[in-house]
Write an enzyme that holds these catalytic residues in place. Structure first.
Site, short mmCIF file in Angstrom:
data_model
loop_
_atom_site.label_atom_id
_atom_site.label_comp_id
_atom_site.label_asym_id
_atom_site.label_seq_id
_atom_site.Cartn_x
_atom_site.Cartn_y
_atom_site.Cartn_z
N ASN A 8 -39.51 9.70 16.32
CA ASN A 8 -39.40 10.28 14.99
C ASN A 8 -40.83 10.56 14.49
O ASN A 8 -41.54 9.66 14.08
CB ASN A 8 -38.69 9.27 14.07
N TRP A 9 -41.22 11.83 14.57
CA TRP A 9 -42.60 12.19 14.22
C TRP A 9 -42.83 12.19 12.71
O TRP A 9 -43.96 12.29 12.26
CB TRP A 9 -42.95 13.58 14.79
N LYS A 10 -41.76 12.13 11.95
CA LYS A 10 -41.86 12.17 10.48
C LYS A 10 -42.66 13.41 10.06
O LYS A 10 -42.56 14.44 10.72
CB LYS A 10 -42.46 10.86 9.95
N HIS A 95 -32.32 8.32 7.01
CA HIS A 95 -33.48 7.46 7.23
C HIS A 95 -33.87 6.81 5.91
O HIS A 95 -33.74 7.42 4.84
CB HIS A 95 -34.65 8.28 7.79
N GLU A 97 -36.58 6.34 4.54
CA GLU A 97 -37.57 7.10 3.76
C GLU A 97 -36.89 8.21 2.97
O GLU A 97 -37.30 8.54 1.86
CB GLU A 97 -38.67 7.64 4.69
N GLU A 165 -32.55 0.01 11.28
CA GLU A 165 -33.97 -0.05 10.97
C GLU A 165 -34.18 -0.87 9.70
O GLU A 165 -34.02 -0.34 8.59
CB GLU A 165 -34.52 1.37 10.73
N GLY A 171 -43.12 0.80 10.00
CA GLY A 171 -44.53 1.10 9.77
C GLY A 171 -45.36 -0.08 9.34
O GLY A 171 -46.50 0.08 8.89
N SER A 210 -41.37 -0.52 13.87
CA SER A 210 -42.55 -1.08 14.54
C SER A 210 -42.34 -1.33 16.03
O SER A 210 -42.92 -2.27 16.59
CB SER A 210 -43.03 -2.35 13.83
N GLY A 231 -41.27 5.44 15.42
CA GLY A 231 -42.05 6.28 14.51
C GLY A 231 -43.48 6.41 14.98
O GLY A 231 -43.79 7.19 15.87
P1 PGA Z 1 -42.20 2.96 12.90
O1 PGA Z 1 -41.04 3.88 12.26
O2 PGA Z 1 -41.91 2.89 14.39
O3 PGA Z 1 -43.47 3.64 12.59
O4 PGA Z 1 -42.06 1.60 12.28
C1 PGA Z 1 -39.74 3.85 12.75
C2 PGA Z 1 -38.88 4.80 11.94
O5 PGA Z 1 -39.05 4.87 10.71
O6 PGA Z 1 -38.02 5.51 12.50
#
Ligand code: PGA
Length: 251
Positions: A8-10, A95, A97, A165, A171, A210, A231
């Protein structure tokens, strides 16, 4: 069940670097994708270019969100058929976010997942508790409610994917214990079977939060963990390839 490793490149990546990253993953993969499904989810602007960069490989491409409607007066939004048209076969939905930044509710995620299925995309529906919810002993209840509200009819039969998640692990470099991951994944599996019957057994349940090369193997070896949603570590080809290699080793 084939594990799925999804990047997931966001909101990261301009053209040249995104295409270079996709190519590096593609080239690094060689035959190591054996037995593992690999997915890259770049921002909307790069879906078509990344799809072109990985064409002919085993790597799939996905979006990070879609609108519940197929088309219409929705300025700034992107629909599931548009993602499909650009070369995507998956879409991440709900997600944390997006739930936090855009106030996405379970009902909206449900509608988006229906739209994804109607467009022939595989939805990856994200669920997960906040730290306050975990500390209050409500993690499993929160996730169960998110599953009940977010997954549409036919989700399991269409090979939909769930990503667990924990919000506090995204993150942050923090991950739950293996026992906590196992307990939550077992709960999710039980809910899926209760809701969808036998088809609920085939739903892949990814862990996200993470995940990196250094911790991927023990996490992927936890029972009912069917892959990872990655991520930050998916933005470096070497790191992402090492996570894929860990999945191959565990599969
Ligand atoms: P992260 O994000 O691996 O940077 O913790 C995972 C995600 O939000 O899909």
């Amino acid at each position: 069940m084939r594990p799925l490793i999804a990047g997931n490149w966001k909101m990261n990546g301009l053209g040249a670097e995104g295409v270079a990253l996709a190519r590096a993953v593609c080239e690094g993969l060689g035959d190591r994708s054996n037995g593992v499904d690999v997915l890259l989810c770049p921002p909307f602007t790069l879906i078509e270019r990344v799809a072109r960069a990985v064409a002919g490989s085993a790597i799939a491409v996905g979006g990070q969100d879609c609108h519940p409607k197929a088309a219409g007066a929705h300025t700034g939004d992107v629909s599931a058929p548009m993602l499909k048209d650009a070369g995507a076969s998956f879409v991440i939905l709900g997600h944390s976010e997006r739930r936090a930044d855009h106030g996405e509710t379970d009902a909206l995620v449900h509608a988006k997942a229906e739209a994804a299925l109607a467009a022939g995309l595989t939805p990856i529906v994200c669920v997960g508790e906040t730290l306050a919810e975990r500390d209050a002993g409500r993690a499993e209840a929160v996730v169960a409610a998110q599953l009940a509200g977010s997954l549409p009819e036919g989700f399991a039969q269409a090979n939909g994917v769930v990503a667990y998640e924990p919000v506090w692990a995204i993150g942050t470099g923090r991950t739950p214990s293996k026992a906590d991951i196992a307990a939550m994944h077992a709960t999710i599996r039980a809910r899926l079977i209760a809701r969808f019957g036998g088809a609920g057994r085939g739903v892949r349940i990814l862990y996200g939060g993470s995940v990196k090369a250094a911790n991927a193997k023990p996490i992927l070896a936890v029972p009912e963990v069917g892959g990872a949603l990655v991520g930050g570590a998916s933005l470096r080809a070497e790191e992402f390839l090492a996570i894929i290699a860990a999945a191959v080793a565990v599969a």
